[in-house]
Design an enzyme around this catalytic site. Sequence first.
Site, short mmCIF file in Angstrom:
data_model
loop_
_atom_site.label_atom_id
_atom_site.label_comp_id
_atom_site.label_asym_id
_atom_site.label_seq_id
_atom_site.Cartn_x
_atom_site.Cartn_y
_atom_site.Cartn_z
N ARG A 140 0.71 -1.15 -0.23
CA ARG A 140 0.09 -0.11 0.09
C ARG A 140 0.84 1.36 0.08
O ARG A 140 1.96 1.19 0.37
CB ARG A 140 -0.95 -0.04 1.07
CG ARG A 140 -0.18 0.18 2.41
CD ARG A 140 -1.18 -0.36 3.84
NE ARG A 140 -2.07 0.78 3.88
CZ ARG A 140 -2.15 2.09 4.41
NH1 ARG A 140 -0.95 2.51 5.10
NH2 ARG A 140 -3.15 2.94 4.54
N LEU A 141 0.33 2.39 -0.41
CA LEU A 141 0.78 3.63 -0.14
C LEU A 141 -0.20 4.34 0.46
O LEU A 141 -1.46 4.29 0.15
CB LEU A 141 1.03 4.34 -1.58
CG LEU A 141 2.47 4.10 -2.01
CD1 LEU A 141 2.44 4.77 -3.73
CD2 LEU A 141 3.58 4.72 -1.21
N ASP A 142 0.06 5.18 1.45
CA ASP A 142 -0.84 5.89 2.16
C ASP A 142 -1.66 6.95 1.37
O ASP A 142 -1.26 7.31 0.19
CB ASP A 142 -0.13 6.79 3.14
CG ASP A 142 0.31 5.96 4.35
OD1 ASP A 142 -0.15 4.72 4.54
OD2 ASP A 142 1.48 6.06 4.89
N TYR A 143 -2.76 7.37 1.63
CA TYR A 143 -3.56 8.30 1.05
C TYR A 143 -2.94 9.60 0.62
O TYR A 143 -3.08 10.23 -0.36
CB TYR A 143 -4.82 8.76 1.82
CG TYR A 143 -5.86 9.54 1.44
CD1 TYR A 143 -6.62 9.35 0.36
CD2 TYR A 143 -6.17 10.79 1.88
CE1 TYR A 143 -7.68 10.08 -0.16
CE2 TYR A 143 -6.94 11.79 1.67
CZ TYR A 143 -7.61 11.29 0.30
OH TYR A 143 -8.81 12.33 0.00
N SER A 187 0.44 9.92 0.37
CA SER A 187 1.60 9.81 -0.23
C SER A 187 1.35 9.22 -1.80
O SER A 187 0.31 9.10 -2.30
CB SER A 187 2.30 8.36 0.26
OG SER A 187 2.43 8.65 1.48
#
Length: 200
Positions: free
Chosen positions: A41-44, A46
């Site tokens: 995942r990649l944060d919202y 990022s």
Amino acid sequence: MHHYYIIYKPYMVLCQFSPQDGKQTLADFFNVPKDVYPVGRLDYDSEGLLILTNDKQLNNRLLNPLFAHEREYWVQVDGNATHEAVEILQKGVAINVDGKTYYTKPCTVSLFTEPPLVPERNPPIRFRKEIPAPWLKLILKEGKNRQVRKMTAAVGFPTLRLIRYRIEKLTIDGIKPGEIKEMDRVTLFEHLFSNSKFNI
């Protein structure tokens, strides 16, 4: 049939295809088969490189911490980051993970001498004339929740912008935010596992 894509996840986009709270998701940008999902995942808040696939073997291989692989992040921070802070980050810092203190593993950190060429962000970071906003390059082999942000905050320089540029030899070069690139299995695995015995 296995599918493999790399994308540049834009800023303020949830790392999922299912709707949530009216926020933008990957489904607003990418049309892929229904069984294809992000690896990790990649944060919202990022941006950057994300792999999409329906290959569970690849998913397990990349997310298993036993097979530590390099992830390179370009991080714009708030304040005049010092070489002392860089040295502390390289040795490891204490961050909070699930309510417990965790000491990050040694990593590679350097200051960009010139800002990297990156796409404009919408909205842009807040600009304050009196306070510098330099860029750092962090190369990690682990990925705790919001680790990079917690690390830069731990040395006194909060993250303003965070881009994942690279996973092993796979980069976002030539891809803009919201763009997708399909790859064949052999090429993708050569970029990810060229230094391992993983069977491609």
